[in-house]
Scaffold this active site. Structure first.
Site, mmCIF file in Angstrom:
data_model
loop_
_atom_site.group_PDB
_atom_site.id
_atom_site.type_symbol
_atom_site.label_atom_id
_atom_site.label_comp_id
_atom_site.label_asym_id
_atom_site.label_seq_id
_atom_site.Cartn_x
_atom_site.Cartn_y
_atom_site.Cartn_z
ATOM 1 N N HIS A 95 0.818 -1.218 0.000
ATOM 2 C CA HIS A 95 0.000 0.000 0.000
ATOM 3 C C HIS A 95 0.850 1.266 0.000
ATOM 4 O O HIS A 95 0.341 2.344 -0.301
ATOM 5 C CB HIS A 95 -1.001 -0.004 1.174
ATOM 6 C CG HIS A 95 -0.416 0.297 2.517
ATOM 7 N ND1 HIS A 95 -0.167 -0.673 3.464
ATOM 8 C CD2 HIS A 95 -0.064 1.472 3.093
ATOM 9 C CE1 HIS A 95 0.318 -0.108 4.558
ATOM 10 N NE2 HIS A 95 0.386 1.193 4.356
ATOM 11 N N ASP A 125 0.090 -7.598 1.379
ATOM 12 C CA ASP A 125 0.531 -6.215 1.550
ATOM 13 C C ASP A 125 2.052 -6.097 1.565
ATOM 14 O O ASP A 125 2.620 -5.366 2.366
ATOM 15 C CB ASP A 125 -0.061 -5.606 2.829
ATOM 16 C CG ASP A 125 -0.005 -4.075 2.815
ATOM 17 O OD1 ASP A 125 0.236 -3.492 1.734
ATOM 18 O OD2 ASP A 125 -0.171 -3.462 3.888
ATOM 19 N N SER A 203 4.650 2.724 7.796
ATOM 20 C CA SER A 203 4.300 1.535 7.022
ATOM 21 C C SER A 203 5.481 1.036 6.199
ATOM 22 O O SER A 203 6.129 1.809 5.496
ATOM 23 C CB SER A 203 3.132 1.851 6.082
ATOM 24 O OG SER A 203 1.958 2.095 6.804
#
Length: 359
Positions: A95, A125, A203
């Site tokens: 992402h 992911d 992230s």
């Protein structure tokens, strides 16, 4: 001319001030603190060692000027990544780079390199980038294991929250075996929950144990405000170590397949079927077809002709389609597996050789 009350107050203030000693005019002496404690020294050493392995990722969009038609790139978003190996491969979240036209990677020494996408697996992911940089700048993170983690262990996160690069936070393993949702609504099982502060921009960064080993990839937070609320999640490193080498090798994660399509939970409920995957299609010539598996279908009279329900793979229970895909992802193409199949109240065991999927 001061009135009598005003004169009295002024005289009192003057007498009080005269009684006070003169204010100090030099800085106070610094109190020696002594040596740092063992935990502080350990944390500092961990950061010094791990920091060069962590990178700041800036994703870019390509824009064309309306009048001159000149093409230029503008920043789109930021995230974190880390070196996987000495060939310049960088692991991050899918992402982080999703939808971007390009990416730029900034190292701990502030040198910057253009990155290319090597491969991605949205269901987990995860994505892999690569840069061309001098060998001495490519310092991979030591690999740990998530299999033997315990609640209460100290963990560290390094990332770029809100674009502030090389930020270190510390916390605990708050819980294990959590389930989180990927960008494709697939379930990521075995996620590590931690209270180490994780914010937007973290992230794709590494979650480290107290030995400085990689134990997870920070991927999401639970927070109504969008900022850290002490509930963060990381993809376990054992899952990462299973997926990343295949992304580097093939550019995508090729899932072994049976050649079937599964029905929904609503179908199972309507037909009062056991937990598992009711088959609604079997591809001709597929491993499932060769093993004689049959889908549910309509008969000539419009009624439902009973088909097979896959309830286990190699003895591991299959509750739904997501379960089956997760178990298949842990196998290899060409591998022979055993399926437990239910049909009309009877179970049987079927041997199947897995093929490559088309997705």
């Amino acid at each position: 001319m001061l009135s009598h009350p005003h004169l009295r107050r002024a005289l009192c203030a003057l007498i009080f001030c005269a009684a006070l000693p003169a204010l100090a005019q030099s800085p106070r002496a610094v109190t020696p603190r002594g040596p740092l404690d063992a935990q502080e020294q350990s944390t500092m050493a961990l950061f010094r060692k791990a920091s060069p392995s962590v990178v700041h990722i800036t994703t870019l969009d390509t824009q064309r000027d309306l009048f001159s038609r000149a093409v230029h790139q503008v920043p789109r978003g930021t995230g974190t990544g880390f070196f996987w190996d000495e060939q310049g491969h960088i692991v991050t979240n899918y992402h982080v780079i999703q939808g971007a036209d390009a990416a730029r990677v900034t190292l701990a020494d502030q040198s910057t390199y253009s990155a290319r996408l090597v491969g991605a697996f949205p269901d987990r992911d995860l994505a892999v980038l690569r840069i061309q940089a001098p060998r001495d700048k490519l310092q991979p993170v030591p690999l740990g294991s998530s299999r033997d983690l315990q609640v209460g262990q100290t963990v560290y996160a390094i990332g770029n929250p809100f674009g502030l690069d090389q930020t270190l936070t510390r916390g605990l393993v708050s819980a294990l075996n959590r389930e989180i949702e990927s960008m494709t609504q697939r379930t990521i099982r075995g996620a590590i929950q931690t209270d180490a502060a994780i914010n937007p921009g973290n992230s794709g960064g590494p979650l480290l144990d107290s030995a400085g080993r990689l134990i997870g990839v920070n991927t999401s937070i639970y927070s109504p405000s969008g900022a850290s609320a002490g509930i963060g999640f990381a993809i376990p490193v054992d899952e990462v170590n299973r997926v990343v080498p295949r992304l580097i090798k093939d550019g995508r994660f090729i899932r072994p397949a049976l050649g079937v399509s599964g029905g929904s939970a609503q179908l199972s409920q309507a037909l009062r079927l056991p937990k598992g995957v009711p088959l609604v299609a079997v591809q001709g010539g597929s491993p499932a077809a060769q093993a004689g598996l049959q889908p549910f279908r309509r008969g000539r009279d419009g009624g439902i002709v009973a088909g097979d329900v896959i309830t286990a793979l190699n003895g591991q229970a299959v509750a739904d389609w997501d379960d089956l895909l997760s178990l298949l992802e842990a196998r290899q193409m060409g591998e022979r597996v055993s399926l437990t199949v239910w049909n009309a109240g009877r179970s049987r065991t079927v041997a199947v050789t897995l093929s490559a999927s088309d997705d």
